[in-house]
Write an enzyme that holds these catalytic residues in place. Structure first.
Site, PDB file in Angstrom:
ATOM      1  N   THR A  88       0.853  -1.185   0.000  1.00  0.00           N
ATOM      2  CA  THR A  88       0.000   0.000   0.000  1.00  0.00           C
ATOM      3  C   THR A  88       0.887   1.232   0.000  1.00  0.00           C
ATOM      4  O   THR A  88       1.828   1.326   0.781  1.00  0.00           O
ATOM      5  CB  THR A  88      -0.960   0.011   1.215  1.00  0.00           C
ATOM      6  OG1 THR A  88      -1.732   1.217   1.187  1.00  0.00           O
ATOM      7  CG2 THR A  88      -0.221  -0.082   2.530  1.00  0.00           C
TER       8      THR A  88
ATOM      9  N   HIS B 135       1.584 -11.254  14.491  1.00  0.00           N
ATOM     10  CA  HIS B 135       2.592 -11.795  15.399  1.00  0.00           C
ATOM     11  C   HIS B 135       2.299 -13.243  15.795  1.00  0.00           C
ATOM     12  O   HIS B 135       3.146 -13.923  16.390  1.00  0.00           O
ATOM     13  CB  HIS B 135       2.670 -10.919  16.660  1.00  0.00           C
ATOM     14  CG  HIS B 135       4.042 -10.854  17.257  1.00  0.00           C
ATOM     15  ND1 HIS B 135       5.034 -11.753  16.955  1.00  0.00           N
ATOM     16  CD2 HIS B 135       4.598  -9.987  18.149  1.00  0.00           C
ATOM     17  CE1 HIS B 135       6.136 -11.460  17.630  1.00  0.00           C
ATOM     18  NE2 HIS B 135       5.898 -10.382  18.359  1.00  0.00           N
TER      19      HIS B 135
END
Length: 536
Positions: free
Chosen positions: A455, A507
């Site tokens: 992006t 994560h």
């Protein structure tokens, strides 16, 4: 010889459904593609068309039964059967049938389908129906956006008639023939299912010929004729009872219909709507309903007059839901680094004219970034993987999504197998996808299967941001504005074009060491672009 009626594919994440109702009974005659039953999932209601013409010989699955995708629910046999059906068959005609009947009753333009003969009072051409096109296995409904043509206007072959918005993209519906619009059966903002009737065109007619019904007449009741087609459909569907599976769950949870917003056809409450209402804390019938003070406070009269309330498009609703779900599901973390763009900018400046002359496309930065990312993904495969339950799925390919902002909202077209492409091939494919996104012509296939996303907020001037991952992907790289800054290099302060990079990652699957290493590899590839050419 008999023909099986089976549960159709209902989307990637849907494996079962509930028989809502049968529109035909055993012994009734049905035509091919005629709606014979309705299935309910926790997301949508789906009509089951007859796979062939014949007689309904057997109903295997009764109303209220739960069936899996591909399961046998009935059989068709040969013969004539009864020409008319009763009971359920007359209780719930399809929206299209109601719209056509209402249109005829209201004095609208009458006529047959594309396969029929010309209608009384029309020109010499036949009426061609324009229906909602299929938009992928997982897309069953759309919302009518802008309508470009009105009754009485001439259209050419492939000329855009209206725009449909799904939860994934906006697409234009082209005219299948040249002729004149004779009937418009939808309005802007209407929810329609795949296959629903949108318009009727008199093929070969010219503007001003035949009978015409001005759009303004179709939008208001005519004296002595009752409501218009659209209004009659709404009146007949008003108060449509909740789906049986939804009603059962409402009874179990003690939730009333007034506490649930129906997302099904004509506002019908589905099982998923009840689950959502319960998850949001809808009180049971035994509990006290929340006071009005708990709702959004009313604006002052002078403020209210200056407000504008606009319904969110399906695309915007999906964007909001997916981004929030990503935050709620993933253990999202962002790590930063900065890259000196000097070497990449000098290479681009040196070869951009020759590059464009040879490949017919401009040399931008996205080609460099895409190749830098695919190299890094090969080294750190966890960033290119996703979680599925208790499994980790490692992707041995790189389908790179490119976030593109449009006036309809954010879309993410995918460059498939970008790791196998040259920079020139990446730039060409990116140009094609970006243009299709701006023109509202992206197909569902153009936005499926991404494994990692880029992006570029820098095109809007963003200096730094923390992008949200595009679930179920485990990583997204945010690019930002290239800005000259003083840097200490070799003991001296020099001015260099710098860019901040931000890697947001899940994560749960990517460790901090892997995330930092990935970002460092992207940085090294951009600061020394020869590494990309030598595959180092």
């Amino acid at each position: 010889m008999s023909t099986d009626i089976k549960v159709p594919t209902l989307g990637e994440s849907v494996t079962e459904a509930t028989i809502g109702q049968w529109f035909k009974k055993v012994g009734d005659r049905v035509e091919q593609d005629e709606t014979i039953a309705e299935l309910e999932t926790d997301k949508v209601t789906v009509e089951v068309p007859a796979p062939a013409a014949g007689v309904l010989q057997e109903i295997v699955a009764k109303e209220g039964e739960t069936v899996e995708v591909g399961a046998l629910i009935g059989t068709l046999g040969e013969g004539e059967g009864s020409s008319t059906s009763t009971d359920n068959a007359t209780e719930a005609p399809s929206n299209e049938a109601k719209a056509e009947a209402a249109s005829d009753d209201a004095g609208g333009y009458g006529g047959e389908s594309a396969s029929g003969s010309q209608a009384s009072g029309s020109g010499s051409g036949k009426l061609v129906e324009v229906n909602v096109p299929a938009a992928g296995e997982s897309v069953t409904e759309a919302q009518v956006g802008s309508i470009f043509k009105k009754v009485g206007e001439a259209v050419a072959v492939d000329e855009a008639l209206l725009e449909l918005e799904t939860d994934k993209a906006a697409q234009e519906v082209p005219s299948p023939v040249a002729g004149v619009i004779r009937e418009v059966l939808v309005s802007e903002g209407d929810d329609v299912q795949v296959g629903a009737l949108l318009m009727k065109i008199e093929e070969g007619a010219s503007a001003g010929s035949g009978q015409e019904t001005p759009k303004s007449e179709a939008a208001a009741p005519t004296p002595g004729a009752g409501a218009t087609a659209r209004e009659e459909v709404r009146d007949q569907s008003a108060g449509r009872p909740p789906a049986p599976s939804a009603r059962k769950m409402m009874d179990e949870k003690g939730v009333s219909a007034s506490q649930v917003s129906g997302s099904g056809r004509d506002g019908q409450i589905l099982k998923g709507d009840v689950l959502e209402a319960v998850a949001k804390g809808a009180p049971s019938s035994a509990q006290e309903k929340p006071s009005q003070a708990a709702a959004r406070p009313q604006s002052a009269p002078d403020d209210a007059a200056r407000e504008e309330r606009v319904k969110m498009t399906k695309l915007r609703q999906t964007i909001a839901k997916r981004l929030k779900n990503a935050q709620d599901t993933a253990a999202m973390l962002t790590t930063f680094n900065e890259v000196d763009m000097t070497a990449t900018m000098e290479m681009r400046k040196k070869y951009k004219d020759l590059f464009e002359k040879k490949h017919g496309v401009k040399l931008g930065f996205m080609g460099f970034f895409t190749k830098a990312v695919t190299h890094a993904l090969k080294e750190i495969p966890a960033v290119n993987a996703e979680i599925d339950g208790t499994d980790i799925i490692y992707k041995n390919f790189c389908h790179i999504g490119m976030a593109v902002g449009t006036d309809k909202g954010l879309v993410v077209p995918v460059i498939r197998d970008a790791d196998q492409m040259t920079i020139a091939e990446v730039e060409k494919e990116l140009g094609r996808l970006a243009k299709a996104a701006r023109d509202g012509k992206l197909g569902v296939a153009d936005m499926q299967g991404g494994t990692f996303t880029l992006t570029n907020g820098g095109v809007y001037g963003s200096l730094m941001s923390t992008p949200i991952i595009n679930a179920p992907q485990s990583g997204i790289l945010g690019m930002h504005k290239i800005q000259e800054r003083p840097m200490a290099i070799g003991g001296q302060v020099v001015i260099r074009p710098m860019m901040y990079l931000a890697l947001s990652y899940d994560h749960r699957i990517v460790d901090g060491k892997e995330a930092v290493t990935f970002l460092v590899r992207v940085k090294e590839n951009l600061e020394d672009p020869e590494r990309l050419i030598l595959d180092l």
